[in-house]
Design a protein around this motif. Structure first.
Motif, mmCIF file in Angstrom:
data_model
loop_
_atom_site.group_PDB
_atom_site.id
_atom_site.type_symbol
_atom_site.label_atom_id
_atom_site.label_comp_id
_atom_site.label_asym_id
_atom_site.label_seq_id
_atom_site.Cartn_x
_atom_site.Cartn_y
_atom_site.Cartn_z
ATOM 1 N N LYS A 17 47.942 24.668 52.342
ATOM 2 C CA LYS A 17 48.868 24.800 51.377
ATOM 3 C C LYS A 17 49.014 26.315 50.911
ATOM 4 C CE LYS A 17 49.592 20.391 51.049
ATOM 5 N NZ LYS A 17 50.700 19.698 51.959
ATOM 6 N N ILE A 18 50.369 26.693 50.257
ATOM 7 C CA ILE A 18 50.649 27.740 49.731
ATOM 8 C C ILE A 18 50.053 27.931 48.498
ATOM 9 C CG2 ILE A 18 52.350 29.647 49.227
ATOM 10 C CD1 ILE A 18 53.930 28.805 51.682
ATOM 11 N N GLY A 19 49.523 28.886 47.892
ATOM 12 C CA GLY A 19 49.058 28.833 46.604
ATOM 13 C C GLY A 19 50.092 29.652 45.552
ATOM 14 N N LYS A 20 49.752 29.794 44.514
ATOM 15 C CA LYS A 20 50.429 30.211 43.310
ATOM 16 C C LYS A 20 51.068 31.733 43.805
ATOM 17 C CE LYS A 20 49.091 27.499 39.781
ATOM 18 N NZ LYS A 20 48.279 27.573 38.337
ATOM 19 N N TRP A 21 51.999 32.348 43.231
ATOM 20 C CA TRP A 21 52.518 33.609 43.391
ATOM 21 C C TRP A 21 51.370 34.685 42.461
ATOM 22 C CZ3 TRP A 21 56.819 36.045 45.708
ATOM 23 C CH2 TRP A 21 57.429 34.966 46.444
ATOM 24 N N ALA A 22 51.111 35.654 43.315
ATOM 25 C CA ALA A 22 50.240 36.559 42.525
ATOM 26 C C ALA A 22 51.223 37.606 41.905
ATOM 27 C CB ALA A 22 49.347 37.157 43.661
ATOM 28 N N TRP A 23 51.552 37.376 40.689
ATOM 29 C CA TRP A 23 52.608 38.149 40.113
ATOM 30 C C TRP A 23 52.067 39.623 39.763
ATOM 31 C CZ3 TRP A 23 57.188 36.837 40.585
ATOM 32 C CH2 TRP A 23 57.488 35.326 40.823
ATOM 33 N N LYS A 24 50.892 39.569 39.371
ATOM 34 C CA LYS A 24 50.080 40.851 38.801
ATOM 35 C C LYS A 24 50.074 41.999 39.836
ATOM 36 C CE LYS A 24 46.084 43.127 37.254
ATOM 37 N NZ LYS A 24 44.572 42.789 37.041
ATOM 38 N N PRO A 25 49.275 41.671 41.081
ATOM 39 C CA PRO A 25 49.485 42.539 42.144
ATOM 40 C C PRO A 25 50.997 42.823 42.647
ATOM 41 C CG PRO A 25 47.965 40.702 42.671
ATOM 42 C CD PRO A 25 48.574 40.404 41.422
ATOM 43 N N LEU A 26 52.005 41.850 42.687
ATOM 44 C CA LEU A 26 53.178 42.086 43.181
ATOM 45 C C LEU A 26 53.931 42.912 42.344
ATOM 46 C CD1 LEU A 26 55.406 41.135 44.967
ATOM 47 C CD2 LEU A 26 56.000 39.414 43.368
ATOM 48 N N PHE A 27 53.821 43.018 41.108
ATOM 49 C CA PHE A 27 54.334 43.860 40.274
ATOM 50 C C PHE A 27 54.041 45.046 40.147
ATOM 51 C CE2 PHE A 27 54.162 46.056 36.098
ATOM 52 C CZ PHE A 27 55.210 46.308 35.709
ATOM 53 N N PHE A 28 52.380 45.380 40.102
ATOM 54 C CA PHE A 28 52.118 46.780 40.274
ATOM 55 C C PHE A 28 52.054 47.379 41.664
ATOM 56 C CE2 PHE A 28 49.649 45.432 36.630
ATOM 57 C CZ PHE A 28 49.749 46.479 35.912
ATOM 58 N N ILE A 29 52.114 46.585 42.808
ATOM 59 C CA ILE A 29 52.475 47.294 44.092
ATOM 60 C C ILE A 29 54.086 47.934 44.105
ATOM 61 C CG2 ILE A 29 52.675 46.934 46.681
ATOM 62 C CD1 ILE A 29 49.700 47.222 45.459
ATOM 63 N N THR B 190 48.734 55.848 43.493
ATOM 64 C CA THR B 190 47.400 55.332 43.797
ATOM 65 C C THR B 190 46.720 54.886 42.698
ATOM 66 O OG1 THR B 190 46.974 57.291 45.286
ATOM 67 C CG2 THR B 190 45.102 56.060 44.566
ATOM 68 N N PHE B 191 47.144 55.452 41.379
ATOM 69 C CA PHE B 191 46.543 54.933 39.993
ATOM 70 C C PHE B 191 47.287 53.614 39.761
ATOM 71 C CE2 PHE B 191 44.610 58.830 39.792
ATOM 72 C CZ PHE B 191 43.396 58.517 39.117
ATOM 73 N N ILE B 192 48.571 53.656 39.594
ATOM 74 C CA ILE B 192 49.263 52.365 39.550
ATOM 75 C C ILE B 192 49.064 51.258 40.413
ATOM 76 C CG2 ILE B 192 51.874 51.409 39.420
ATOM 77 C CD1 ILE B 192 52.600 54.131 38.586
ATOM 78 N N ALA B 193 48.800 51.419 41.870
ATOM 79 C CA ALA B 193 48.670 50.237 42.962
ATOM 80 C C ALA B 193 46.937 50.078 42.588
ATOM 81 C CB ALA B 193 48.589 50.951 44.261
ATOM 82 N N GLY B 194 46.192 50.828 42.073
ATOM 83 C CA GLY B 194 44.984 50.366 41.798
ATOM 84 C C GLY B 194 44.804 49.392 40.475
ATOM 85 N N LEU B 195 46.134 49.438 39.566
ATOM 86 C CA LEU B 195 45.799 48.259 38.870
ATOM 87 C C LEU B 195 46.091 46.853 39.164
ATOM 88 C CD1 LEU B 195 47.892 50.276 36.152
ATOM 89 C CD2 LEU B 195 45.284 49.699 36.120
ATOM 90 N N ALA B 196 46.564 46.850 40.434
ATOM 91 C CA ALA B 196 47.080 45.493 41.046
ATOM 92 C C ALA B 196 45.724 44.560 41.265
ATOM 93 C CB ALA B 196 47.654 45.631 42.592
ATOM 94 N N GLY B 197 44.550 45.124 41.468
ATOM 95 C CA GLY B 197 43.451 44.538 42.002
ATOM 96 C C GLY B 197 42.612 43.911 40.643
ATOM 97 N N SER B 198 41.638 43.154 40.844
ATOM 98 C CA SER B 198 40.968 42.504 39.700
ATOM 99 C C SER B 198 39.961 43.526 39.067
ATOM 100 C CB SER B 198 40.223 41.496 40.499
ATOM 101 O OG SER B 198 38.996 41.951 41.195
ATOM 102 N N GLU B 199 39.615 44.749 39.561
ATOM 103 C CA GLU B 199 38.681 45.660 38.720
ATOM 104 C C GLU B 199 39.434 46.994 39.101
ATOM 105 O OE1 GLU B 199 34.892 46.575 41.488
ATOM 106 O OE2 GLU B 199 35.008 44.546 40.356
ATOM 107 N N PHE B 200 39.489 47.797 38.348
ATOM 108 C CA PHE B 200 39.993 49.343 38.163
ATOM 109 C C PHE B 200 38.915 50.131 37.981
ATOM 110 C CE2 PHE B 200 42.181 53.011 36.414
ATOM 111 C CZ PHE B 200 43.172 53.243 37.582
#
Length: 162
Positions: free
Chosen positions: A71-83, A115-125
């Motif tokens: 099954k498809i999981g929930k949308w990953a809104w945080k990574p989508l936004f920051f990327i 690089t810094f903005i995309a780094g915020l997409a992960g679980s740890e920065f």
């Protein structure tokens, strides 16, 4: 037709859509032929290949049985936004936004921001790791695009470069 793997089915559908869009967009350029390729030849072939791979993935999704239907999981809104935000910031900082009075900040600043903005997409920065990665990307991009390919675009902000 029963979908046996939702993840594979919808990823194949996405590949087919993107590949079809690239192939269709490439037809606006001179395609040429295999012996004398035009500027649209490579994107056309790449789009067709991507659409074909998507069709194979979709075929697998309806023929190969999976344990839980994947099954498809929930949308990953945080990574989508920051990327997405990092890519928009890169484009705006690289070339500026003259209609809104934003000057071009150049390649180096744009890469650090990306690089810094995309780094915020992960679980740890981690600032140190992001700084090292941005430095490697900035030096590599400068060498590849400015020094080796001799592309003309701003490297530094206009108030520094003059």
């Amino acid at each position: 037709m029963k979908i046996k793997s939702q993840k594979d089915f919808f990823s194949g559908l996405m590949f087919m859509g993107v590949g079809g869009a690239f192939a269709w967009g490439a037809t606006t350029y001179n395609v040429g032929n295999g012996a004398r390729m035009g500027p649209g030849y490579f994107p056309l072939m790449l789009g067709i290949l991507l659409a074909f791979i998507g069709a194979l993935i979709m075929f697998k999704a309806v023929t190969v049985e999976t344990a839980d239907g994947e099954k498809i999981g929930k949308w990953a809104w945080k990574p989508l936004f920051f990327i997405l935000a990092s890519n928009f910031a890169f484009g705006i900082l690289l070339a500026g936004l003259p209609t809104m009075g934003v000057p071009a900040m150049g390649l180096i600043v744009a890469i650090y921001a990306l690089t810094f903005i995309a780094g915020l997409a992960g679980s740890e920065f981690k600032v140190k790791e992001s700084f090292i990665l941005a430095t490697i990307l900035a030096v590599g991009s400068y060498v590849a695009f400015v020094w080796a390919l001799k592309l003309q675009f701003p490297v530094w902000p206009s108030f520094i470069a003059g």
